[in-house]
Design an enzyme around this catalytic site. Structure first.
Site, short mmCIF file in Angstrom:
data_model
loop_
_atom_site.label_atom_id
_atom_site.label_comp_id
_atom_site.label_asym_id
_atom_site.label_seq_id
_atom_site.Cartn_x
_atom_site.Cartn_y
_atom_site.Cartn_z
N VAL A 16 -23.84 6.10 -25.77
CA VAL A 16 -24.06 6.12 -27.21
C VAL A 16 -25.18 5.16 -27.60
O VAL A 16 -26.06 5.48 -28.40
CB VAL A 16 -22.76 5.79 -27.97
CG1 VAL A 16 -23.02 5.70 -29.48
CG2 VAL A 16 -21.70 6.84 -27.68
N GLY A 17 -25.15 3.94 -27.04
CA GLY A 17 -26.17 2.95 -27.38
C GLY A 17 -27.56 3.44 -27.06
O GLY A 17 -28.51 3.24 -27.84
N GLY A 136 -16.49 11.07 -33.92
CA GLY A 136 -17.88 11.25 -33.49
C GLY A 136 -18.81 11.51 -34.66
O GLY A 136 -18.97 10.69 -35.55
N GLU A 192 -12.77 11.45 -18.00
CA GLU A 192 -13.17 10.35 -17.13
C GLU A 192 -12.50 10.50 -15.76
O GLU A 192 -11.51 11.24 -15.60
CB GLU A 192 -12.75 9.01 -17.75
CG GLU A 192 -13.34 8.76 -19.13
CD GLU A 192 -14.81 8.44 -19.09
OE1 GLU A 192 -15.32 8.13 -17.99
OE2 GLU A 192 -15.46 8.50 -20.15
N LYS A 207 -7.28 5.87 -32.97
CA LYS A 207 -7.95 6.52 -34.09
C LYS A 207 -6.99 6.73 -35.26
O LYS A 207 -7.38 6.60 -36.43
CB LYS A 207 -8.56 7.84 -33.62
CG LYS A 207 -9.67 7.64 -32.60
CD LYS A 207 -10.12 8.94 -31.96
CE LYS A 207 -11.20 8.71 -30.92
NZ LYS A 207 -11.58 9.95 -30.21
N GLY A 304 -19.81 12.56 -27.72
CA GLY A 304 -21.11 12.94 -27.21
C GLY A 304 -22.19 12.03 -27.73
O GLY A 304 -22.08 11.43 -28.81
#
EC number: 1.1.1.3
Length: 435
Positions: A16-17, A136, A192, A207, A304
């Site tokens: 993401v970064g 997301g 994962e 969440k 994503g």
């Protein structure tokens, strides 16, 4: 006319970064024109310099330590994208203490330490934005905090983990076993190598804790959220649920019952006609019911690089607008300006009332169905429908029931009695039904 400069410091250049860095660099002119100020990626930190390859960072931007980003007096907004609890918590609190605004996608951090972080931001007068922490690229946080702020929200149903939804969707479409679909999900990058955090429901519970804080203004204790995963779901349950007119989904459930609030995460039977039943694959959705707006469905890609980076940069733009207007913290992190009265107290799970799906594995002999029905009747559990499959091979046969609404505590007592009967071969599978 010289435009004001807003400097962004980014901690974490992972999936993401890296996406956030690329978006800020490649779209700098468009974003700056949109904002009316120069939006600049001034610092980016990661311990692994290899992650910066291909990003074309300007000279002097890359540093090894996130502490250097937080300490830089030129940085206005700190974006935390390293995940986990520490050192993410330390970086965020240090940024706030230094008068910097914070954007984060770290749902675990907010679920565990949200009260501390939001209180620190309130006291310092800075903004904390976290759109990317849930859903997301779906504008879910902003919708709950601002767009639906006029409503008393009584009910939320969330499909909030793309890994679990991908697995259950594949099991439904192909009739495949959980282990086989999990292996496929891992090969395709939807799960994962260690999928426990997702398939045990933990990610969804984090969440849900954030959603509950937005809906009620108070943060729940994470350990108080009843959480079950999808590992026990068998293809037979998905098939039989379909015969009853349902799909199996891992749902996050928020429901207000009088003065109490129920928060739970578990596999759930969703009627085929409900909007949530059509949410398949890696997509996420949140179904919200408000007293004035009625029913709202928020839907989109829940994870994503690109969708999540989109949400993070949207937060950066919001924070930058507040800086330019001289009104940082204009919208409190949870929306409400009221002081939280302590953690959110939750209704015990055993007080839950809903419909249930039961699958009994029983010997094929006379009187079995009558005996099971008698125990259920003793506990005031009424049967709505029954499917009894014939024997296809040696061993127990499935007896499947759908109940009318029943109390969770009564259900647990009845199943304990039934599981102890001599003709029951294994513990009963039960799944709650969305109401």
């Amino acid at each position: 006319m010289t435009r004001k400069r807003i400097n962004v410091g980014l901690i974490g250049l992972g999936t993401v970064g890296g996406g956030v860095a690329r978006l800020l660099l490649e779209q700098q002119r468009r974003l700056s024109d949109y904002l009316g100020a120069e939006l600049t990626l001034a610092r980016a930190a990661d311990r692994d310099p290899a992650l910066a390859q291909g990003l074309d960072l300007p000279a002097g931007v890359l540093v090894a330590d996130g502490a250097a980003v937080v300490a830089d007096p030129q940085v206005d907004i700190v974006v935390e994208l390293i995940g986990g609890l520490e050192p993410a918590r330390a970086f965020v609190l240090a940024a706030i203490a230094g008068g910097k605004h914070v954007a984060t996608a770290n749902k675990a951090l907010l679920a565990h330490h949200g009260r501390e972080i939001f209180l620190a931001a309130r006291q310092k007068g800075v903004g904390v934005a976290f759109e990317a922490s849930v859903g997301g690229g779906i504008p879910l946080i902003r919708s709950l905090r601002e767009g639906l702020a006029a409503n008393d929200i009584s009910h939320c149903l969330g499909i909030l983990n793309g890994t679990c939804n991908f697995i259950l969707s594949k099991m439904t479409a192909e009739g495949a076993a959980y282990a086989d679909v999990l292996a496929q999900a891992q090969q395709e990058g939807y799960a994962e190598a260690d999928p426990t955090f997702d398939v045990a429901g933990t990610d969804t519970a984090h969440k849900l804790a954030i959603i509950a804080a937005l809906v009620t203004g108070r943060q729940p204790e994470l350990n108080d959220i009843s959480t079950e995963g999808i590992t026990k779901i068998a293809p037979l349950d998905i098939q039989l649920a379909g015969e009853f007119g349902f799909k199996v989904k891992l749902l996050a459930v928020l429901r207000k019952v009088g003065q109490a609030v129920e928060l739970r995460v578990h596999p759930t039977l969703v009627p085929l006609g409900h909007p949530m039943a059509s949410v398949d694959g890696p997509f996420n959705a949140l179904f919200v019911e408000g007293d004035w707006v009625g029913e709202v469905l928020l839907y989109g890609r829940g994870a994503g690089r690109r969708p999540t980076a989109s949400a993070v940069v949207g937060d950066v733009l919001d924070l930058a607008r507040d800086v330019l207007c001289g009104c940082p913290g204009r919208v409190p992190p949870l929306g409400s300006a009221a002081e939280p009265e302590g953690p959110l107290a939750l209704a015990p799970l055993d007080q839950t009332v809903c419909k249930y799906y039961f699958r009994f594995a029983a010997q094929d002999k006379p009187g079995v169905l009558a005996a099971i029905s008698a125990v259920l009747a003793e506990h005031r559990i009424s049967i709505e429908a029954v499917i009894q499959k014939g024997r296809e091979e040696a061993g127990p046969v499935p007896i499947v029931m759908l109940t009318h609404e029943a109390n969770e505590a009564a259900v647990q007592r009845a199943l304990a009695r039934i599981n102890a009967l001599p003709f029951i071969a294994e513990d009963t599978m039960f799944i709650r039904v969305a109401g």
